[in-house]
Design a protein around this motif. Structure first.
Motif, PDB file in Angstrom:
ATOM      1  N   ILE A   6     -31.104  35.839  24.728  1.00  0.00           N
ATOM      2  CA  ILE A   6     -30.528  36.376  23.285  1.00  0.00           C
ATOM      3  C   ILE A   6     -28.866  36.508  23.784  1.00  0.00           C
ATOM      4  CG2 ILE A   6     -30.445  37.589  21.311  1.00  0.00           C
ATOM      5  CD1 ILE A   6     -32.877  35.876  21.468  1.00  0.00           C
ATOM      6  N   ASN A   7     -28.575  37.048  24.788  1.00  0.00           N
ATOM      7  CA  ASN A   7     -27.176  37.394  24.927  1.00  0.00           C
ATOM      8  C   ASN A   7     -26.440  36.288  25.379  1.00  0.00           C
ATOM      9  OD1 ASN A   7     -27.366  40.249  24.718  1.00  0.00           O
ATOM     10  ND2 ASN A   7     -27.732  40.645  26.832  1.00  0.00           N
ATOM     11  N   GLU A   8     -27.021  35.312  26.093  1.00  0.00           N
ATOM     12  CA  GLU A   8     -26.257  34.026  26.225  1.00  0.00           C
ATOM     13  C   GLU A   8     -26.037  33.382  25.217  1.00  0.00           C
ATOM     14  OE1 GLU A   8     -27.802  32.635  30.728  1.00  0.00           O
ATOM     15  OE2 GLU A   8     -29.344  32.322  29.229  1.00  0.00           O
ATOM     16  N   VAL A   9     -26.988  33.114  24.178  1.00  0.00           N
ATOM     17  CA  VAL A   9     -26.650  32.742  22.818  1.00  0.00           C
ATOM     18  C   VAL A   9     -25.837  33.471  22.082  1.00  0.00           C
ATOM     19  CG1 VAL A   9     -27.897  32.041  20.772  1.00  0.00           C
ATOM     20  CG2 VAL A   9     -29.180  31.767  22.763  1.00  0.00           C
ATOM     21  N   MET A  10     -25.796  34.683  22.279  1.00  0.00           N
ATOM     22  CA  MET A  10     -24.910  35.503  21.354  1.00  0.00           C
ATOM     23  C   MET A  10     -23.237  34.930  21.788  1.00  0.00           C
ATOM     24  SD  MET A  10     -24.590  39.532  21.392  1.00  0.00           S
ATOM     25  CE  MET A  10     -23.755  39.635  23.066  1.00  0.00           C
ATOM     26  N   PHE A  11     -23.107  34.940  23.257  1.00  0.00           N
ATOM     27  CA  PHE A  11     -21.714  34.634  23.611  1.00  0.00           C
ATOM     28  C   PHE A  11     -21.539  33.192  23.218  1.00  0.00           C
ATOM     29  CE2 PHE A  11     -22.681  38.069  27.013  1.00  0.00           C
ATOM     30  CZ  PHE A  11     -21.972  39.093  26.311  1.00  0.00           C
ATOM     31  N   ASP A  12     -22.399  32.290  23.195  1.00  0.00           N
ATOM     32  CA  ASP A  12     -22.110  30.854  22.956  1.00  0.00           C
ATOM     33  C   ASP A  12     -21.649  30.676  21.487  1.00  0.00           C
ATOM     34  OD1 ASP A  12     -23.040  30.065  25.364  1.00  0.00           O
ATOM     35  OD2 ASP A  12     -25.071  29.179  24.908  1.00  0.00           O
ATOM     36  N   VAL A  13     -21.866  31.715  20.555  1.00  0.00           N
ATOM     37  CA  VAL A  13     -21.419  31.553  19.057  1.00  0.00           C
ATOM     38  C   VAL A  13     -20.411  32.439  18.969  1.00  0.00           C
ATOM     39  CG1 VAL A  13     -23.390  30.613  18.425  1.00  0.00           C
ATOM     40  CG2 VAL A  13     -23.520  32.847  18.353  1.00  0.00           C
ATOM     41  N   GLY A  14     -19.904  33.122  20.093  1.00  0.00           N
ATOM     42  CA  GLY A  14     -18.759  33.966  19.651  1.00  0.00           C
ATOM     43  C   GLY A  14     -18.671  35.093  19.438  1.00  0.00           C
ATOM     44  N   TYR A  15     -20.053  35.735  19.653  1.00  0.00           N
ATOM     45  CA  TYR A  15     -20.235  37.363  19.305  1.00  0.00           C
ATOM     46  C   TYR A  15     -20.253  37.936  20.749  1.00  0.00           C
ATOM     47  CZ  TYR A  15     -21.814  37.084  14.233  1.00  0.00           C
ATOM     48  OH  TYR A  15     -21.859  36.723  13.139  1.00  0.00           O
ATOM     49  N   THR A  16     -19.579  39.239  20.935  1.00  0.00           N
ATOM     50  CA  THR A  16     -19.557  40.072  22.038  1.00  0.00           C
ATOM     51  C   THR A  16     -20.331  41.362  21.624  1.00  0.00           C
ATOM     52  OG1 THR A  16     -17.442  40.920  21.456  1.00  0.00           O
ATOM     53  CG2 THR A  16     -17.591  38.971  22.878  1.00  0.00           C
ATOM     54  N   ASP A  17     -20.528  41.602  20.545  1.00  0.00           N
ATOM     55  CA  ASP A  17     -21.209  43.086  20.026  1.00  0.00           C
ATOM     56  C   ASP A  17     -22.681  42.646  19.836  1.00  0.00           C
ATOM     57  OD1 ASP A  17     -22.155  45.121  18.529  1.00  0.00           O
ATOM     58  OD2 ASP A  17     -20.105  45.847  17.900  1.00  0.00           O
ATOM     59  N   THR A  18     -23.680  43.165  20.549  1.00  0.00           N
ATOM     60  CA  THR A  18     -24.826  42.887  20.545  1.00  0.00           C
ATOM     61  C   THR A  18     -25.388  43.368  19.242  1.00  0.00           C
ATOM     62  OG1 THR A  18     -25.248  43.141  22.940  1.00  0.00           O
ATOM     63  CG2 THR A  18     -26.984  43.426  21.596  1.00  0.00           C
ATOM     64  N   LYS A  19     -24.955  44.808  18.785  1.00  0.00           N
ATOM     65  CA  LYS A  19     -25.527  45.204  17.323  1.00  0.00           C
ATOM     66  C   LYS A  19     -25.032  44.434  16.356  1.00  0.00           C
ATOM     67  CE  LYS A  19     -25.546  49.477  14.580  1.00  0.00           C
ATOM     68  NZ  LYS A  19     -25.208  50.680  14.535  1.00  0.00           N
ATOM     69  N   ALA A  20     -23.907  44.025  16.288  1.00  0.00           N
ATOM     70  CA  ALA A  20     -23.166  43.101  15.178  1.00  0.00           C
ATOM     71  C   ALA A  20     -24.034  41.984  15.106  1.00  0.00           C
ATOM     72  CB  ALA A  20     -21.769  42.803  15.513  1.00  0.00           C
ATOM     73  N   PHE A  21     -24.221  40.994  16.464  1.00  0.00           N
ATOM     74  CA  PHE A  21     -24.959  39.663  16.424  1.00  0.00           C
ATOM     75  C   PHE A  21     -26.346  39.906  15.726  1.00  0.00           C
ATOM     76  CE2 PHE A  21     -27.925  36.725  18.815  1.00  0.00           C
ATOM     77  CZ  PHE A  21     -27.487  35.857  18.167  1.00  0.00           C
ATOM     78  N   ARG A  22     -27.209  41.030  16.155  1.00  0.00           N
ATOM     79  CA  ARG A  22     -28.560  41.044  15.750  1.00  0.00           C
ATOM     80  C   ARG A  22     -28.648  41.578  14.319  1.00  0.00           C
ATOM     81  NH1 ARG A  22     -32.112  41.664  20.040  1.00  0.00           N
ATOM     82  NH2 ARG A  22     -31.098  42.025  22.176  1.00  0.00           N
ATOM     83  N   THR A  23     -27.463  42.431  13.858  1.00  0.00           N
ATOM     84  CA  THR A  23     -27.481  42.809  12.283  1.00  0.00           C
ATOM     85  C   THR A  23     -27.155  41.460  11.542  1.00  0.00           C
ATOM     86  OG1 THR A  23     -26.809  44.877  12.944  1.00  0.00           O
ATOM     87  CG2 THR A  23     -26.355  44.192  10.618  1.00  0.00           C
ATOM     88  N   THR A  24     -26.473  40.970  11.952  1.00  0.00           N
ATOM     89  CA  THR A  24     -26.119  39.550  11.158  1.00  0.00           C
ATOM     90  C   THR A  24     -27.160  38.517  10.901  1.00  0.00           C
ATOM     91  OG1 THR A  24     -23.622  39.960  11.522  1.00  0.00           O
ATOM     92  CG2 THR A  24     -24.361  37.642  10.768  1.00  0.00           C
ATOM     93  N   PHE A  25     -27.713  38.370  12.325  1.00  0.00           N
ATOM     94  CA  PHE A  25     -28.895  37.538  12.491  1.00  0.00           C
ATOM     95  C   PHE A  25     -30.127  37.672  11.449  1.00  0.00           C
ATOM     96  CE2 PHE A  25     -32.509  35.133  14.267  1.00  0.00           C
ATOM     97  CZ  PHE A  25     -31.920  34.178  14.908  1.00  0.00           C
ATOM     98  N   LYS A  26     -30.295  39.176  11.432  1.00  0.00           N
ATOM     99  CA  LYS A  26     -31.365  39.539  10.771  1.00  0.00           C
ATOM    100  C   LYS A  26     -31.035  39.449   9.300  1.00  0.00           C
ATOM    101  CE  LYS A  26     -35.141  42.894  10.444  1.00  0.00           C
ATOM    102  NZ  LYS A  26     -35.905  43.950  11.305  1.00  0.00           N
ATOM    103  N   LYS A  27     -29.767  39.702   8.819  1.00  0.00           N
ATOM    104  CA  LYS A  27     -29.385  39.763   7.534  1.00  0.00           C
ATOM    105  C   LYS A  27     -29.734  38.315   6.821  1.00  0.00           C
ATOM    106  CE  LYS A  27     -25.290  39.940   4.365  1.00  0.00           C
ATOM    107  NZ  LYS A  27     -24.010  40.338   4.538  1.00  0.00           N
ATOM    108  N   ILE A  28     -29.366  37.412   7.890  1.00  0.00           N
ATOM    109  CA  ILE A  28     -29.371  35.883   7.431  1.00  0.00           C
ATOM    110  C   ILE A  28     -30.873  35.155   7.477  1.00  0.00           C
ATOM    111  CG2 ILE A  28     -28.548  33.399   7.935  1.00  0.00           C
ATOM    112  CD1 ILE A  28     -25.894  34.724   8.623  1.00  0.00           C
ATOM    113  N   THR A  29     -31.501  35.672   8.540  1.00  0.00           N
ATOM    114  CA  THR A  29     -32.871  34.979   8.783  1.00  0.00           C
ATOM    115  C   THR A  29     -33.939  35.741   8.316  1.00  0.00           C
ATOM    116  OG1 THR A  29     -33.140  35.799  10.820  1.00  0.00           O
ATOM    117  CG2 THR A  29     -31.848  33.831  10.762  1.00  0.00           C
ATOM    118  N   GLY A  30     -33.647  37.029   8.163  1.00  0.00           N
ATOM    119  CA  GLY A  30     -34.864  38.088   7.913  1.00  0.00           C
ATOM    120  C   GLY A  30     -35.792  38.460   9.304  1.00  0.00           C
ATOM    121  N   LEU A  31     -35.316  37.955  10.354  1.00  0.00           N
ATOM    122  CA  LEU A  31     -35.820  38.115  11.468  1.00  0.00           C
ATOM    123  C   LEU A  31     -34.905  38.497  12.639  1.00  0.00           C
ATOM    124  CD1 LEU A  31     -38.221  34.822  11.835  1.00  0.00           C
ATOM    125  CD2 LEU A  31     -38.898  37.390  11.116  1.00  0.00           C
TER     126      LEU A  31
END
Length: 325
Positions: free
Chosen positions: A285-310
């Motif tokens: 998950i961290n590798e994917v996160m960096f690939d799409v321009g996120y460095t903040d794990t919490k922000a990535f997870r929050t945004t991901f769940k907001k959009i996908t529901g998971l």
């Protein structure tokens, strides 16, 4: 006894007509088996004595013609196949019939892209409605007065119902079963048909394609730039400068063209790329996160769940059978 009219419109998709009737008739059998009277009087209703459907060599003989239905408690509008414009044009009489029945007190429920036929009646102008996630842009363009609910499985407003895409129709049918009977019967029905009774979002199934069916070339240029630079930390100011606009003017035009704010669009493009990577690679998950321009794990997870529901991990567990966390 609840009178249920399942429409057989021109251009109809046969499978949803079949499962709608099957579910209501199955509930009748459950009720009879528990010592109660059957509740639903289910009829297929069409414009002609024989309706040829668009998705294959199928014909349906309706139980009743629309002109012979004096009143009904609930109208089920199945999805249409093919062109939505052509489907609406072919069903002008059906649209008028739905309006007439609603004025007499009938409730109306659309399944999947049956929402296009529902919206053509004007009954959901200014009201909430859902449809298949893959048709949201077309729906918004055709019916700007409707409050489209992205990702919503079921909407219910003033006796008018709609469902999200494809198998979401099962969830709306279950919702109606529970409303007209009780929770116990709805749970029994969900178990019989192996349906998750409380699924509320189609977000985890949605694929964001970007709304490019507009005439603003400058905004389309920015959309393409965002999609080609998902690894970058993009700002509104930077994007506005690329097309020589002031920030406020740029944001206004972007929203008008895409139905998303600039930041929403950036997030959705990045998360869509993350989803594809999670589905098909062995990256963590961290590798994917960096690939799409996120460095903040919490922000990535929050945004991901907001959009996908998971969460990203839940999404990986659901869709990736080759990767390891």
């Amino acid at each position: 006894m609840k009178k249920v009219a399942i429409l057989v419109p021109d251009h109809a998709a046969i499978h949803v007509i079949a499962i709608s009737r099957f579910m209501f008739e199955t509930v009748n059998q459950f009720l009879i088996g528990s010592g109660k009277d059957k509740l639903f009087d289910v009829k297929l209703v069409g414009q002609r004595k024989q309706m040829k459907l668009i998705d294959g060599p199928f014909m349906v003989d309706p139980d009743l013609l629309m002109k012979d239905v004096s009143e009904t408690d609930l109208i089920i509008i199945p999805p249409m196949a093919g062109s939505m414009h052509e489907g609406i044009s072919a069903n002008k009489n059906t649209i008028n019939w739905i309006i007439s029945q609603h004025q007499k007190g009938s409730e109306v429920a659309s399944l999947c892209v049956g929402a296009f036929l529902l919206a053509a009646t004007g009954l959901v102008d200014g009201k909430k409605c859902s449809t298949h996630w893959g048709f949201t842009e077309e729906f918004r363009n055709m019916f700007p007065s409707v409050i489209l609910q992205d990702g919503k499985i079921v909407t219910d407003e003033d006796g008018i119902y709609s469902s999200g895409g494809a198998n979401s129709c099962w969830n709306l049918l279950l919702y109606l079963i529970e409303k007209y009977t009780d929770r116990e019967t709805a749970i029994l029905t969900s178990k019989f048909f192996a349906i998750d009774i409380d699924r509320t979002s189609q977000s985890s199934f949605a694929m964001f394609k970007g709304q490019k069916g507009h005439n603003d070339d400058a905004i389309r240029t920015v959309q393409e730039y965002i999609e080609q630079n998902i690894e970058e930390k993009l700002t509104v100011e930077e994007l506005a400068e690329k097309v020589s606009m002031g920030r406020r003017s740029f944001e206004r035009r972007f929203k008008l063209a895409t139905n998303n704010s600039v930041l929403e669009y950036i997030q959705r493009v990045k998360i869509e790329a993350a989803k594809r990577s999670i589905e098909s690679s062995r990256k963590n998950i961290n590798e994917v996160m960096f690939d799409v321009g996120y460095t903040d794990t919490k922000a990535f997870r929050t945004t991901f769940k907001k959009i996908t529901g998971l969460s990203p991990v839940e999404y990986k567990n659901k869709y990736n059978k080759i990767g390891v966390e």
